[in-house]
Design an enzyme around this catalytic site. Sequence first.
Site, PDB file in Angstrom:
ATOM      1  N   LYS A 139       0.881  -1.174   0.000  1.00  0.00           N
ATOM      2  CA  LYS A 139       0.000   0.000   0.000  1.00  0.00           C
ATOM      3  C   LYS A 139       0.917   1.223   0.000  1.00  0.00           C
ATOM      4  O   LYS A 139       1.397   1.664   1.036  1.00  0.00           O
ATOM      5  CB  LYS A 139      -0.875  -0.030   1.262  1.00  0.00           C
ATOM      6  N   CYS A 170      13.367  10.931   7.287  1.00  0.00           N
ATOM      7  CA  CYS A 170      13.247  10.509   8.688  1.00  0.00           C
ATOM      8  C   CYS A 170      14.597  10.591   9.375  1.00  0.00           C
ATOM      9  O   CYS A 170      14.669  10.617  10.593  1.00  0.00           O
ATOM     10  CB  CYS A 170      12.719   9.092   8.759  1.00  0.00           C
TER      11      CYS A 170
HETATM   12  P1  NAD Z   1       2.071   8.990   7.355  1.00  0.00           P
HETATM   13  O1  NAD Z   1       2.114   8.283   8.650  1.00  0.00           O
HETATM   14  O2  NAD Z   1       1.108  10.124   7.201  1.00  0.00           O
HETATM   15  O3  NAD Z   1       1.676   7.953   6.183  1.00  0.00           O
HETATM   16  C1  NAD Z   1       2.284   6.690   6.115  1.00  0.00           C
HETATM   17  C2  NAD Z   1       1.278   5.693   5.534  1.00  0.00           C
HETATM   18  O4  NAD Z   1       0.163   5.589   6.414  1.00  0.00           O
HETATM   19  C3  NAD Z   1       0.743   6.133   4.177  1.00  0.00           C
HETATM   20  O5  NAD Z   1       0.718   5.007   3.325  1.00  0.00           O
HETATM   21  C4  NAD Z   1      -0.643   6.650   4.483  1.00  0.00           C
HETATM   22  O6  NAD Z   1      -1.561   6.416   3.455  1.00  0.00           O
HETATM   23  C5  NAD Z   1      -1.056   5.875   5.717  1.00  0.00           C
HETATM   24  N1  NAD Z   1      -1.928   6.671   6.603  1.00  0.00           N
HETATM   25  C6  NAD Z   1      -1.962   8.027   6.736  1.00  0.00           C
HETATM   26  N2  NAD Z   1      -2.872   8.388   7.658  1.00  0.00           N
HETATM   27  C7  NAD Z   1      -3.416   7.248   8.134  1.00  0.00           C
HETATM   28  C8  NAD Z   1      -4.405   6.955   9.129  1.00  0.00           C
HETATM   29  N3  NAD Z   1      -5.014   7.926   9.806  1.00  0.00           N
HETATM   30  N4  NAD Z   1      -4.685   5.677   9.367  1.00  0.00           N
HETATM   31  C9  NAD Z   1      -4.088   4.677   8.689  1.00  0.00           C
HETATM   32  N5  NAD Z   1      -3.150   4.895   7.741  1.00  0.00           N
HETATM   33  C10 NAD Z   1      -2.821   6.153   7.455  1.00  0.00           C
HETATM   34  O7  NAD Z   1       3.564   9.412   6.997  1.00  0.00           O
HETATM   35  P2  NAD Z   1       4.070  10.327   5.810  1.00  0.00           P
HETATM   36  O8  NAD Z   1       3.670  11.723   6.089  1.00  0.00           O
HETATM   37  O9  NAD Z   1       3.724   9.729   4.515  1.00  0.00           O
HETATM   38  O10 NAD Z   1       5.662  10.169   5.994  1.00  0.00           O
HETATM   39  C11 NAD Z   1       6.426  10.988   6.830  1.00  0.00           C
HETATM   40  C12 NAD Z   1       6.672  10.337   8.163  1.00  0.00           C
HETATM   41  O11 NAD Z   1       7.290   9.070   7.985  1.00  0.00           O
HETATM   42  C13 NAD Z   1       7.629  11.132   9.037  1.00  0.00           C
HETATM   43  O12 NAD Z   1       7.171  11.104  10.362  1.00  0.00           O
HETATM   44  C14 NAD Z   1       8.947  10.381   8.911  1.00  0.00           C
HETATM   45  O13 NAD Z   1       9.834  10.526   9.988  1.00  0.00           O
HETATM   46  C15 NAD Z   1       8.446   8.981   8.820  1.00  0.00           C
HETATM   47  N6  NAD Z   1       9.442   8.116   8.210  1.00  0.00           N
HETATM   48  C16 NAD Z   1      10.135   7.272   9.016  1.00  0.00           C
HETATM   49  C17 NAD Z   1      11.137   6.480   8.490  1.00  0.00           C
HETATM   50  C18 NAD Z   1      11.929   5.548   9.360  1.00  0.00           C
HETATM   51  O14 NAD Z   1      12.605   4.692   8.812  1.00  0.00           O
HETATM   52  N7  NAD Z   1      11.893   5.678  10.669  1.00  0.00           N
HETATM   53  C19 NAD Z   1      11.422   6.544   7.120  1.00  0.00           C
HETATM   54  C20 NAD Z   1      10.683   7.417   6.323  1.00  0.00           C
HETATM   55  C21 NAD Z   1       9.689   8.193   6.886  1.00  0.00           C
END
Ligand code: NAD
Length: 507
Positions: free
Chosen positions: A183, A291
């Site tokens: 996804k 991240c």
């Molecule tokens: P996000 O949490 O908004 O989205 C991640 C996934 O979750 C997406 O596929 C999205 O569709 C889904 N999603 C969003 N809202 C949701 C909800 N309410 N319920 C269920 N699923 C939902 O993250 P983002 O904004 O796409 O990415 C940025 C974040 O990811 C930052 O916090 C960053 O630090 C983190 N990140 C962490 C790493 C790591 O390895 N630790 C790597 C990359 C990004």
Amino acid sequence: MNASTSAKVLAPTVKLLINGKLVESQSTQWRDVVNPATQEVLARVPFATPDEVNAAVANAKEAFKTWRKTPIGQRARIFLKLQQLIRENMKELAALLTAEQGKTLPDAEGDVFRGLEVVEHAANIGSLQLGELANNVANGVDTYSVLQPLGVCAGITPFNFPAMIPLWMFPMAIATGNTFVLKPSEQDPMVTMRLCELALEAGIPPGVLNVVHGGEDVVNAICDHPDIKAISFVGSTKVGTHVYNRASLAGKRVQCMMGAKNHAIVMPDANKEQTLNALLGAAFGAAGQRCMALSVAVLVGDAQKWIPELVEKSKTLKVSGGTEPGTDVGPLVSCAALSRVESLIERGLADGAKLELDGRKPQVAGYDKGNFVGPTVFSGVKPGMSVYDQEIFGPVLCLAAADSLDEAIEFINANPNGNGTAIFTQSGAAARKFQEDIDVGQVGINVPIPVPVPLFSFTGSRASKLGDLGPYGKQVVLFYTQTKTVTARWFDDSTTSQGVNTTISLR
Ligand code: NAD
């Protein structure tokens, strides 16, 4: 029909991938994929229906019956081919990524390349998925273990690395013998889809890799689905915590890599030029949307005098569209991300941090609609301020001060996050003390973004991670497999009966 409606009608649709075929979703809910430098609508992405999610899982479940027993060399060769296809299509993949995500073309190639390294590692699965054998653990008895695939696994990915992070997931899951439902982020699914098409071209059989698009509802359906055995999630702490709790409750194995606040310690003996270059690249590269972005620098002692130079250097970075040659800082992914970062900068001021460089509303020739924030620097940042307590995910560097290395280490260890950290110094003793005493899972020594290569695993820790095992490298082989231990006795015809053994001991 106004211009934007007509653009929407003309924009191509992003397909689902079910049972080896790219299919049009029947959903009534769609969202635009938008170029963050221009606001051009590039495509429309569906929010898959429950029936489509079920079909993806059902096909993955069916495909698992044969894929799990597919010879390991045959699995490995698919990833040998995929790495070749990714290399051949690197420019196209990077261009697609820059168009929908915003990062610069060279950084987009980096995004693809860091994923490609995992594909190369997956091609080596033959030597990674080995069990163990102990000979003669009792009379005529051997014990051995095998690492067997789990079944249908799923991956949920964030917007900021739409090539690397999907490639953290499906190659190793599939190489270990699982089938997969991915996804991708609904904000930039196009490059992910292109990679999946290349995976099909490389020989991944129908049903082994499936893709569904969507948001909260699709993610919840994945968490709840009884036929999904494991979920790998990368994204924000809020969503990751929800996914971990919900999917664990449904009996799944779950790993969640989440938000961060990554600190660097700058010792006064560090090489100034090299250190400032490293800080700026890691704070402002990808517009701070990594991240592992370096968002806080703790300046120790005389290093605090480097602030004017750091600010002057920050001003030299070029803010522009990611396709423009020489661009250092591209746009933020969306208008919502832009207003969030701008409002956090406002709150930093209100909380009393000193705004050394204000990157808001930069003039960017040719891109007047882009979501740009230029390099922004705060000094005097302390816990309790929003710019410190929250992950900004924009090109904002917070500067804090400490009198000693011990004080700086204590400051970082008091922050709940544990994704990455770094020290800049020329002292081996200071670096070693830092490495020993810092409570963060990934440590850089004169390396600002210490993301390990796939010979190791991504080892974020504390509030940046839920679950024990990392998303690639050796740890993920364990994540995507179940260890089965076999204790076997083969009797010689000449073995004389030892009679009935009513004890627990092997004889
Ligand atoms: P996000 O949490 O908004 O989205 C991640 C996934 O979750 C997406 O596929 C999205 O569709 C889904 N999603 C969003 N809202 C949701 C909800 N309410 N319920 C269920 N699923 C939902 O993250 P983002 O904004 O796409 O990415 C940025 C974040 O990811 C930052 O916090 C960053 O630090 C983190 N990140 C962490 C790493 C790591 O390895 N630790 C790597 C990359 C990004």
